[in-house]
Design a protein around this motif. Structure first.
Motif, PDB file in Angstrom:
ATOM      1  N   MET A   1       1.071   4.507 -10.592  1.00  0.00           N
ATOM      2  CA  MET A   1       0.870   3.089 -10.832  1.00  0.00           C
ATOM      3  C   MET A   1       0.167   2.424  -9.669  1.00  0.00           C
ATOM      4  SD  MET A   1       3.809   0.966 -12.655  1.00  0.00           S
ATOM      5  CE  MET A   1       3.269  -0.686 -12.970  1.00  0.00           C
ATOM      6  N   HIS A   2      -1.061   2.862  -9.394  1.00  0.00           N
ATOM      7  CA  HIS A   2      -1.799   2.190  -8.343  1.00  0.00           C
ATOM      8  C   HIS A   2      -3.136   1.735  -8.888  1.00  0.00           C
ATOM      9  CE1 HIS A   2      -3.661   6.138  -7.979  1.00  0.00           C
ATOM     10  NE2 HIS A   2      -2.453   6.626  -7.872  1.00  0.00           N
ATOM     11  N   PHE A   3      -3.786   0.868  -8.158  1.00  0.00           N
ATOM     12  CA  PHE A   3      -5.042   0.300  -8.648  1.00  0.00           C
ATOM     13  C   PHE A   3      -5.940   0.013  -7.463  1.00  0.00           C
ATOM     14  CE2 PHE A   3      -4.043  -3.943  -7.162  1.00  0.00           C
ATOM     15  CZ  PHE A   3      -2.661  -3.957  -7.192  1.00  0.00           C
ATOM     16  N   ASN A   4      -7.200  -0.168  -7.761  1.00  0.00           N
ATOM     17  CA  ASN A   4      -8.133  -0.537  -6.708  1.00  0.00           C
ATOM     18  C   ASN A   4      -8.402  -2.032  -6.795  1.00  0.00           C
ATOM     19  OD1 ASN A   4      -9.903   0.169  -4.537  1.00  0.00           O
ATOM     20  ND2 ASN A   4     -11.585  -0.348  -5.929  1.00  0.00           N
ATOM     21  N   LEU A   5      -8.297  -2.700  -5.654  1.00  0.00           N
ATOM     22  CA  LEU A   5      -8.669  -4.102  -5.620  1.00  0.00           C
ATOM     23  C   LEU A   5     -10.003  -4.190  -4.896  1.00  0.00           C
ATOM     24  CD1 LEU A   5      -6.559  -7.194  -4.914  1.00  0.00           C
ATOM     25  CD2 LEU A   5      -8.624  -6.847  -3.574  1.00  0.00           C
ATOM     26  N   ARG A   6     -11.019  -4.675  -5.611  1.00  0.00           N
ATOM     27  CA  ARG A   6     -12.322  -4.807  -4.952  1.00  0.00           C
ATOM     28  C   ARG A   6     -12.559  -6.267  -4.609  1.00  0.00           C
ATOM     29  NH1 ARG A   6     -17.321  -1.816  -7.288  1.00  0.00           N
ATOM     30  NH2 ARG A   6     -16.288  -0.202  -6.055  1.00  0.00           N
TER      31      ARG A   6
ATOM     32  N   VAL B   1      -0.601  -1.020  -5.072  1.00  0.00           N
ATOM     33  CA  VAL B   1       0.403  -0.124  -5.651  1.00  0.00           C
ATOM     34  C   VAL B   1       1.534  -0.926  -6.273  1.00  0.00           C
ATOM     35  CG1 VAL B   1       0.040   1.800  -4.065  1.00  0.00           C
ATOM     36  CG2 VAL B   1       1.610  -0.040  -3.441  1.00  0.00           C
ATOM     37  N   SER B   2       2.378  -0.195  -7.001  1.00  0.00           N
ATOM     38  CA  SER B   2       3.685  -0.743  -7.335  1.00  0.00           C
ATOM     39  C   SER B   2       4.628  -0.215  -6.278  1.00  0.00           C
ATOM     40  CB  SER B   2       4.149  -0.273  -8.703  1.00  0.00           C
ATOM     41  OG  SER B   2       5.516  -0.619  -8.853  1.00  0.00           O
TER      42      SER B   2
END
Lengths: 260, 597, 186, 112
Positions: free
Chosen positions: A191-196, A179-180
């Protein structure tokens, strides 16, 4: 609770630190709770506790409660000094300098990831190999944000004209929420993202598949990303050369001696 | 050059139904209030007895009324925030837009700190300090009134933003570059700047006033080491105001220059440095926390001995601890931005300095506990508030120390864990402390005590409400929930609903407190108290010789009104209005000395 | 007015001045942080004109001494003369500053052109604004002494004004040293 | 009377000394007097003049009453902390965060 049950070496150290510090503080906090309620019960007006209305100071007793907190803070202080240096986000995780580099750009309101060693880029998601130290080089082309993947470790601010390094590594494969953490305007919540985190082989396969794709992160494409708004996930097979440097450099003064 | 600056008819148009509701409410309440005053015939009495009064007791009461009114606004904001977060689990997006949500959380923080907490402590200080040092009034009664009316002007500016334009949507401390013109083109940040600038000047004037009062006007024979603890902690708090608020003035002025005059202090372009804003505003912001909480520490040092029927334990230690907190609070500000990327040395030094504050604070708590030791404790409501304070403040203190360890802070910063922590300190310390002091000193001024039964109800509801509302936020923080989200992950929803229930309990507590006031006033005959109902030995309870009425003046209120207009002119770039207001205020300020040379 | 009141006001002003020192400290810190951010525009050493600066400095210093001497004076005439002299010297000082600012703006180096220039204008300008307020105060005291002569309250106010004016001269020491003279080391 | 004149004379001398050092430095085209020497000289003259004016004009001396001195010393402490602290922190922030292209020419942006 990703903060307390983490999946990365940095986050594990940080959660251990949180637990240690809490236990240390309980040495003072528990007696306070006990004394508060014990005295309240024992010396209640209807109780049988002794009443000494003028007993108002005792050098010895006061010495104890100056000394005990001081000692605990000394221990905590030592813990702070060592842990702060150990967990300094700027410090490389492995001495060899073999970290994988991911350049991160906080945009209004999306996250752009560039992989200089592979020449690819992704928007709003990021993939890294497990058991590998990763150096995130974080900047912003937007108001201040903060890059945070709770399961892997603590955050650092993303700011225009600066490159803030953050070293993390994932223990096991999985999808982790990123996230931010610093409010940056109306689209902040999106504003979030997935980290794989994937095994080395899976990661290499993924890189190869991205490279086969069509998307190119060129200057015009990047300009479009600077427009405030929310975006879906995108993978770019190629990236215009020097893009990251220019994103950072646009805020800097070429002739200024302050530039390091 | 436009006569109305950037103000136009469009500025009155609000975009959402909730915002429109607020706009209509403010307009109706304001006009209704004014009309009622005029037609009920109370205006004349109000003007003569209250608005123009220079009496420290009346000024104190007016501060408390201001805090009460703004507190209702702040609680209304809190209700909107909590209900939004409880209902806006994705894919639902609740009933507030992202922008409106941002305005509300910004306003909530600003109002609660500047227009509730600050007036609460200035109210108590005004009421009690002159009595405690047994002086006739404060050193500068006119400046005292001026401080009040400037604070009111600031509060009005915040509320004016509900009617014309909008409030800042950049948080209670508007970090650039988000708060710069490029990203916040509206007038919101300007409202923020001028409301705080005016209220900040008011605080500074008050600090000079009370420091002068405490230092030069103590009764004959009251040496420094004879001063009651509330006077000591007020002294510490006012020293902090004196030296911290100029930094707020600077940082707000520079932000305004960036926005209005195109300068480059904190922009990311042409060499401005946003990090400098963060640095400077926290150099003010951290002492501000102690400005708020120190006087309440003093309150407990008065309450605990009184209700334990025992002398305060370790007076000298208490004084030393107070002054240590005062000095240390200027050495810790970096802990608000460990995650900005400074090196390990900077972070560690400021982290350790922060923990060091836990030492004098811990000493204070032990001294209070050992004041209870071998006492005869009577659990009237002020003492209950003390019990509530220690129980919650210790939790807040522990989470505070966690946040001050940089390594831990990397994981906790900007999450709702942080939100839980500072509400823990402000509610457990400042709010509970205020209630203790208010209940304790109420009979001194009203002649009757507050209803005990309702007081105890309010206490239990407050403590329960606080725990239910904020303990879940600690857990949510550890689950990775950041602050200031207008939509949330569905997995967080259950705990957010619990938090909303907690707020409902707090609202019930406030309702009980209002009922307590009404019931107590109605039963004042039965609750009649002598001049010293608690049997305290503190100087403020001894009967005072009747005070000769100080003369009244409406000048301070006029300057307050002009400050409001001037601030409004600044916000809307009506420079002529700002200059005119400043010039007239200057004349009003300068003229009085001419009259009695 | 009693001597009691005297102590209050003087002490209150002293606290205000100390608080103002912290305000200047904030501006100095900002200047120090931003002073390298010139972005191709003028830098500190471009602003250094030793002779004008020396005159400006000596003018303010002299005025500080004169106002100090004025507080010792007893007769109305001497006091009026002292106030007038200080006022004129203040005017000269401000004149130099306005001339400097106007020149910079005309040369395309206004406060909006770089972070360095912003911090320069605001730091020096804030001092100038204080000087202007001091001059307004002088004017008021001048009118008072002219109308009413020297009263006890008046000498209290004069002492306060002198204190304020000395403080401005002290701030100026820091400004001419740090902002101007040290700019050559950049 | 005397204290103002003494303070004035001292201040004038100190001012002239500071200007003279800089003048020598500038007039010699930075050849005379090394940078660091000049820096410390100017700072030293300023500090001494500060003390002179505090002593002779403002009557700040150790024997003054504690009402005057304690807030004064506290202010001094806070000024040192705020200015020194800010410089240390800001310096540290910009040093520990790297910026690219050391020494390469200006990235005049052809980006957009």
């Amino acid at each position: 609770m990703p903060v307390l049950f983490p999946h990365g070496v940095v986050a594990s150290q940080e959660s251990a630190l949180i637990v240690q510090a809490t236990l240390l503080m309980l040495i003072v906090a528990l007696p306070v709770f006990f004394l508060l309620f014990y005295f309240a019960w024992r010396y209640r007006a209807s109780g049988r506790g002794r009443h000494m209305p003028n007993w108002s100071h005792s050098r010895f007793d006061e010495l104890i409660w100056w000394a005990v907190p001081i000692e605990i803070i000394l221990v905590l202080g030592a813990l702070t000094w060592t842990s702060t240096h150990m967990l300094d986000p700027h410090k490389p995780l492995s001495p060899a300098g073999d970290a994988m580099v991911v350049q991160v750009v906080a945009l209004p309101w999306k996250w752009l990831f560039l992989y200089p060693q592979y020449g690819i880029a992704t928007l709003n998601f990021v993939e890294i190999p497990t058991q590998t130290p990763v150096e995130f080089q974080i900047t912003a082309d937007a108001p201040m944000n903060s890059f945070w993947v709770p399961a892997l470790g603590g955050q650092i601010y993303a700011m225009p004209g600066m490159i803030n390094p953050l070293r993390l590594s994932a223990d096991s494969p999985g999808d982790y929420h990123g996230v931010s953490a610093n409010y940056s305007g109306a689209g902040f919540a999106d504003m979030h993202f997935n980290l794989r985190a994937a095994s080395r082989d899976d990661f290499d396969t993924w890189v190869a598949s991205v490279r086969k794709g069509k998307g190119v992160l060129s200057a015009p494409v990047y300009s479009a990303l600077r427009v405030p708004g929310v975006a879906a996930t995108v993978a770019y097979a190629r990236v215009q050369r020097g893009l990251f440097d220019r994103i950072v450099g646009q805020f800097l003064d070429a002739g200024s001696p302050m530039r390091h | 050059m436009n006569f109305f600056g950037t103000l136009s008819i469009d500025s009155f148009v609000q975009t959402s139904a909730v915002a429109m509701g607020a706009q209509v409410f403010v307009i109706v309440a304001a006009t209704g209030g004014v009309l009622w005053l005029i037609f009920s015939g109370t205006l004349d009495w109000l003007w003569r007895e209250w608005l123009t009064s220079l009496d420290h007791k009346r000024i104190g009461v007016m501060y408390l009324i201001l805090a009460g009114i703004m507190g209702v606004r702040g609680l209304a904001d809190a209700t909107l925030l909590r209900t939004q977060q409880a209902t806006a689990a994705l894919p639902s997006s609740g009933y507030l837009s992202a922008e409106h949500f941002a305005e509300i959380f910004s306003a909530h923080g600003v109002i609660m700190i500047f227009f509730v907490a600050m007036p609460l402590i200035f109210g108590l200080i005004n009421l009690v300090i002159p009595l405690q040092i047994r002086s006739r009034d404060v050193a500068f009664p006119f400046l005292n009134s001026l401080s009040l009316w400037l604070t009111v002007a600031g509060a009005l500016l915040v509320n004016a933003s509900l009617v014309v334009g909008q409030f800042s949507a950049a948080g209670w401390l508007p970090y650039p570059p988000l708060s710069e013109l490029a990203f916040s083109p509206g007038v919101g940040v300007d409202y923020y700047i001028w409301a705080l600038q005016i209220a900040g000047v008011a605080s500074l004037i008050s600090a000079i006033n009370f420091l002068t009062t405490i230092i030069t006007m103590r009764t004959h024979g009251m040496r420094l080491m004879h001063m009651p603890m509330f006077t000591w902690t007020t002294l510490g708090s006012m020293l902090l105001v004196l030296f911290a608020f100029p930094l707020l003035t600077v940082v707000l002025a520079l932000l305004f220059f960036d926005r209005a005059l195109g300068m480059h202090f904190f922009t990311s372009t042409l060499g401005g440095n946003p990090m400098m804003f963060v640095n400077l505003i926290w150099a003010w912001g951290h002492p501000e926390v102690y400005i708020l909480v120190l006087p309440l520490f003093g309150v407990f040092s008065e309450v605990v001995p009184t209700f334990s029927h025992k002398k305060l334990f370790g007076y000298t230690s208490m004084v030393v601890a107070t002054m240590a907190i005062t000095a240390l609070s200027f050495l810790v500000w970096v802990h608000h931005f460990f995650t900005m990327g400074a090196g390990a040395n900077v972070n560690a030094v400021f982290g350790i300095a922060t923990m060091a504050i836990a030492i004098p604070t811990g000493v204070k708590i032990f001294n209070w506990l050992f004041t209870m030791f071998r006492g005869r404790i009577v659990f009237k409501t002020p003492m209950l508030w003390f019990m509530g304070f220690v129980s919650t403040f210790v939790i807040g203190g522990m989470t505070g120390v966690l946040l001050s360890i940089p390594g831990a802070d990397y994981q906790l910063h900007n999450s709702v864990f942080l939100v839980a922590h500072f509400h823990n300190m402000i509610i457990g310390g400042v709010v509970f402390g205020f209630f203790a002091g208010f209940t304790y000193w109420f009979p001194k001024f009203a002649g009757f005590t507050l209803d005990e039964r309702l007081g105890k109800w309010a206490f239990w509801l407050w403590v329960t409400g606080f725990l239910v509302a904020f303990m879940p936020l600690y857990a949510l923080g550890l689950m990775g929930m950041t602050r200031r989200l207008y939509v949330v992950d569905p997995s967080w929803q259950p705990l957010l609903i619990v938090a909303a229930v907690g707020l409902a309990i707090i609202l019930a507590a406030v309702a009980v407190q209002i009922a307590q006031l009404v019931v107590s006033v109605r039963n004042r005959e039965r609750l009649h108290a002598g001049h010293n109902p608690w049997g305290s030995h503190a100087p403020e309870w001894a009967p005072l010789p009747p005070v000769d009425r100080t003369h009244n003046t409406g000048v301070a209120m006029c300057i307050g009104a002009l400050a409001f207009l001037g601030g409004f002119g600044m916000v809307w770039h009506m420079w002529w209005l700002a200059i005119l207001a400043l010039a007239v205020s200057a004349v009003l300020f300068i003229l009085p000395p001419f009259k009695h040379v | 007015m009693s001597t009691h009141q005297h102590n209050h006001s003087l002490f209150g002003l002293w606290l205000y001045i100390l608080s103002d020192c912290v305000l200047f400290a904030g501006l100095f810190a900002t200047f120090a942080v931003l002073r390298g951010q010139t972005f191709g525009n003028l830098s500190g050493s471009d602003l250094l004109h030793l002779s004008t600066l020396l005159v400006q400095t000596l003018v303010l210093l002299t005025s500080s001494m004169i106002i100090g001497l004025t507080t010792q004076a007893k007769s109305r005439g001497v006091i009026l003369f002292g106030l007038a002299a200080t006022f004129i010297l203040g005017l000269v000082f401000i004149g130099f500053e306005i001339q400097e600012f106007a020149g910079l703006v005309a040369a395309g180096a206004g406060p909006g052109h770089s972070a360095f220039l912003s911090s320069f204008f605001v730091l020096v300008g804030t001092h100038g604004l204080h000087v202007a307020v001091g001059m307004l105060w002088m004017l008021i005291l001048g009118v008072q002494v002219w109308l009413h002569g020297t009263t006890h309250a008046f000498s209290r106010r004069l002492t306060m004004l002198a204190l304020f004016w000395h403080f401005l001269d002290i701030v100026w020491i820091a400004i001419f040293s740090i902002v101007y003279l040290l700019s050559t080391t950049l | 009377m005397k204290k103002y004149l003494t303070g004035f004379v001292f201040s004038v001398i100190l001012t002239l000394l500071a200007f003279w050092v800089v003048w020598v430095h500038v007039a010699s085209n930075h050849a005379y007097l090394p940078h660091t020497f000049m820096l410390w000289a100017v700072v030293a003259f300023a500090l001494v003049q500060l003390v002179v004016q505090l002593y002779f004009f403002l009557d700040i001396r150790p024997s003054r009453d504690s009402h005057t001195m304690v807030p004064f010393l506290l202010a001094l402490f806070i000024i040192v902390v705020v200015v020194g602290g800010s410089l240390w922190i800001m310096q540290n922030l910009s040093h520990s965060q790297t910026t690219p292209f050391r020494g390469t020419p200006s990235p005049q942006n052809d980006l957009y």
